[in-house]
Design a protein around this motif. Sequence first.
Motif, short mmCIF file in Angstrom:
data_model
loop_
_atom_site.label_atom_id
_atom_site.label_comp_id
_atom_site.label_asym_id
_atom_site.label_seq_id
_atom_site.Cartn_x
_atom_site.Cartn_y
_atom_site.Cartn_z
N TYR A 1 0.86 -1.19 0.00
CA TYR A 1 0.00 0.00 0.00
C TYR A 1 0.89 1.24 0.00
O TYR A 1 0.96 1.99 0.96
N GLY A 2 1.66 1.39 -1.10
CA GLY A 2 2.56 2.55 -1.22
C GLY A 2 2.05 3.49 -2.29
O GLY A 2 0.85 3.65 -2.49
N THR A 3 2.97 4.10 -3.00
CA THR A 3 2.62 5.12 -4.01
C THR A 3 1.58 4.59 -5.00
O THR A 3 0.54 5.21 -5.22
N ILE A 4 1.85 3.45 -5.60
CA ILE A 4 0.92 2.90 -6.59
C ILE A 4 -0.23 2.19 -5.89
O ILE A 4 -1.40 2.37 -6.23
N LYS B 1 0.45 -3.93 4.82
CA LYS B 1 1.51 -2.99 5.23
C LYS B 1 2.59 -3.80 5.95
O LYS B 1 2.32 -4.85 6.51
N THR B 2 3.82 -3.25 5.92
CA THR B 2 4.88 -3.91 6.68
C THR B 2 5.03 -3.27 8.05
O THR B 2 5.70 -3.80 8.92
N LYS B 3 4.41 -2.07 8.19
CA LYS B 3 4.59 -1.34 9.46
C LYS B 3 3.39 -0.45 9.73
O LYS B 3 2.72 0.01 8.80
N THR C 1 4.29 -4.07 -4.62
CA THR C 1 5.47 -4.05 -3.76
C THR C 1 6.65 -3.50 -4.56
O THR C 1 6.56 -3.35 -5.78
N PRO C 2 7.77 -3.17 -3.89
CA PRO C 2 8.91 -2.62 -4.62
C PRO C 2 9.38 -3.55 -5.75
O PRO C 2 9.23 -4.77 -5.66
N MET D 1 10.12 -7.57 -6.15
CA MET D 1 9.52 -8.35 -5.06
C MET D 1 8.31 -9.14 -5.55
O MET D 1 7.97 -10.19 -5.01
N GLY E 1 7.93 -2.58 -12.26
CA GLY E 1 9.25 -2.87 -11.71
C GLY E 1 9.63 -4.33 -11.84
O GLY E 1 10.75 -4.73 -11.51
N ARG F 1 12.06 11.70 -13.59
CA ARG F 1 12.12 12.36 -12.27
C ARG F 1 13.01 11.51 -11.36
O ARG F 1 13.06 10.29 -11.46
N ASP G 1 9.95 10.00 -6.23
CA ASP G 1 8.59 10.48 -5.98
C ASP G 1 8.64 11.52 -4.85
O ASP G 1 9.57 11.53 -4.03
N GLN H 1 4.17 10.05 -13.11
CA GLN H 1 4.64 8.70 -12.78
C GLN H 1 3.78 8.02 -11.71
O GLN H 1 3.64 6.81 -11.70
N1 NDP Z 1 6.31 5.21 -8.11
C1 NDP Z 1 6.23 5.22 -9.41
O1 NDP Z 1 6.44 6.26 -10.02
C2 NDP Z 1 5.85 4.00 -10.16
C3 NDP Z 1 6.09 2.74 -9.70
N2 NDP Z 1 5.79 1.66 -10.47
C4 NDP Z 1 6.06 0.31 -10.00
O2 NDP Z 1 5.09 -0.02 -8.99
C5 NDP Z 1 5.68 -0.90 -8.02
C6 NDP Z 1 5.52 -0.26 -6.64
O3 NDP Z 1 6.21 0.96 -6.63
P1 NDP Z 1 5.85 2.13 -5.62
O4 NDP Z 1 4.41 2.16 -5.34
O5 NDP Z 1 6.51 3.34 -6.14
O6 NDP Z 1 6.64 1.64 -4.34
P2 NDP Z 1 6.52 2.20 -2.84
O7 NDP Z 1 7.84 2.01 -2.24
O8 NDP Z 1 5.88 3.54 -2.82
O9 NDP Z 1 5.49 1.19 -2.19
C7 NDP Z 1 5.82 -0.15 -2.03
C8 NDP Z 1 4.95 -0.77 -0.98
O10 NDP Z 1 5.36 -2.11 -0.80
C9 NDP Z 1 5.37 -2.39 0.56
N3 NDP Z 1 6.43 -3.36 0.92
C10 NDP Z 1 7.69 -3.13 1.21
N4 NDP Z 1 8.31 -4.28 1.52
C11 NDP Z 1 7.38 -5.23 1.43
C12 NDP Z 1 7.38 -6.62 1.66
N5 NDP Z 1 8.46 -7.27 2.07
N6 NDP Z 1 6.24 -7.29 1.45
C13 NDP Z 1 5.11 -6.66 1.06
N7 NDP Z 1 5.08 -5.33 0.86
C14 NDP Z 1 6.20 -4.64 1.04
C15 NDP Z 1 5.60 -1.11 1.30
O11 NDP Z 1 4.87 -1.22 2.51
P3 NDP Z 1 5.18 -0.36 3.81
O12 NDP Z 1 4.97 1.07 3.43
O13 NDP Z 1 4.19 -0.82 4.79
O14 NDP Z 1 6.59 -0.66 4.22
C16 NDP Z 1 5.01 -0.09 0.37
O15 NDP Z 1 3.70 0.20 0.76
C17 NDP Z 1 7.12 -1.13 -8.50
O16 NDP Z 1 7.13 -2.26 -9.32
C18 NDP Z 1 7.40 0.12 -9.35
O17 NDP Z 1 8.42 -0.07 -10.30
C19 NDP Z 1 5.15 1.79 -11.68
C20 NDP Z 1 4.85 3.01 -12.16
C21 NDP Z 1 5.25 4.22 -11.48
#
Ligand code: NDP
Length: 334
Positions: free
Chosen positions: A10-13, A34-36, A87-88, A91, A111, A167, A170, A298
């Motif tokens: 539950y991050g940026t995307i 979420k991880t935290k 996820t990143p 992963m 990714g 860029r 983010d 992005q």
């Molecule tokens: N940001 C961008 O501009 C874009 C990204 N993408 C792709 O989207 C994907 C996600 O990117 P983005 O949203 O930016 O990444 P973020 O880092 O913003 O979010 C990643 C999320 O994954 C969670 N996470 C971290 N470690 C783990 C784990 N071990 N198990 C499960 N969840 C985990 C994190 O949770 P927590 O916060 O709880 O630690 C976080 O919410 C990637 O493949 C990226 O390449 C594609 C288009 C654009």
Amino acid sequence: MKVKVGINGYGTIGKRVAYAVTRQDDMELIGVTKTKPDFEAYRAEELGIPVYAASEEFLPRFEKAGFEVAGTLNDLLEKVDVIIDATPGGMGAKNKPIYEKAGVKAIFQGGEKADVAQVSFVAQANYEKALGKDYVRVVSCNTTGLVRTLSAIQDYIDYVYAVMIRRAADPNDIKRGPINAIKPSVTVPSHHGPDVQTVIPINIETSAFVVPTTIMHVHSVMVELKKPLEAKDVIEIFENTTRVILFEKEKGFESTAQLIEFARDLHREWNNLYEIAVWKESISVRGNRLFYIQAVHQESDVVPENIDAIRAMFEMADKWESIKKTNESLGILK
Ligand SMILES: NC(=O)C1=CN([C@@H]2O[C@H](COP(=O)(O)OP(=O)(O)OC[C@H]3O[C@@H](n4cnc5c(N)ncnc54)[C@H](OP(=O)(O)O)[C@@H]3O)[C@@H](O)[C@H]2O)C=CC1
Ligand SMILES: O=C(OP(=O)(O)O)[C@H](O)COP(=O)(O)O
């Protein structure tokens, strides 16, 4: 029947896709991981979204903070029809066996490498390829931007050369945040050209540079044409292409800053600009060469793609029915 959707990451995307799912009348958001227990977890809770720990190893963090999770990823997988892996990068491929074991369909992000899924996806270019599939990859934000405009002029393309100005990070990223430098991807082609070819079969080479900004990527696109096309034809084609909008410098759109201000003026959630922004004045043809410049938000252009991918995988709608539904639900301009 509504498709039950879970979000792993539950991050940026992930948070933007979660929001978009809640805007659909044929989908239901079951939960996110979420991880935290940071502010994003508390905000999800406030919004009534069940929060699950991304795996058992993270449970002590939630217990220590007194944050009550609904379970772990495995519990979430028992309740959903499809999981959006946000996820990143990299992963998702590691998570895939967990989804396979649970018998749940999965959507991966850009990714990941193409081989994580059965199809690499951009709705307007290849929706039909994802029909009924179990594993789909929504390609990266830059690749999505390239495919949106290039697929519209695909019949005219002999060869494409494109330069990605990316860029640095983010806006919420305090680890990579804008460096005082221009950083080339010294591997040529950058991943974008080969990635475009996983969606549409065109000749394309790309190179890429990171620059010190957090708001949007910009592409300089050069196309060698195999049959005549005038600038006014390209303008007309892009005017009729969904999720592509022409912006004019003449009207004050001088840079990515004004594009994001426009998204703010629309009161878009997180100032999302789901549409690819092409500068109208940049569209020019010299001999057999077409040039144009476009910008990609992005954080948001891939969000509608995730929604359409769900509909394709469950064969819930045909291509234009899904695109129209998604566009209307998110206020996408055309
Ligand atoms: N940001 C961008 O501009 C874009 C990204 N993408 C792709 O989207 C994907 C996600 O990117 P983005 O949203 O930016 O990444 P973020 O880092 O913003 O979010 C990643 C999320 O994954 C969670 N996470 C971290 N470690 C783990 C784990 N071990 N198990 C499960 N969840 C985990 C994190 O949770 P927590 O916060 O709880 O630690 C976080 O919410 C990637 O493949 C990226 O390449 C594609 C288009 C654009
Ligand atoms: O998909 C993206 O960019 P990309 O198309 O350049 O890989 C996103 O902006 C994420 O890029 P990042 O890998 O620089 O975080």
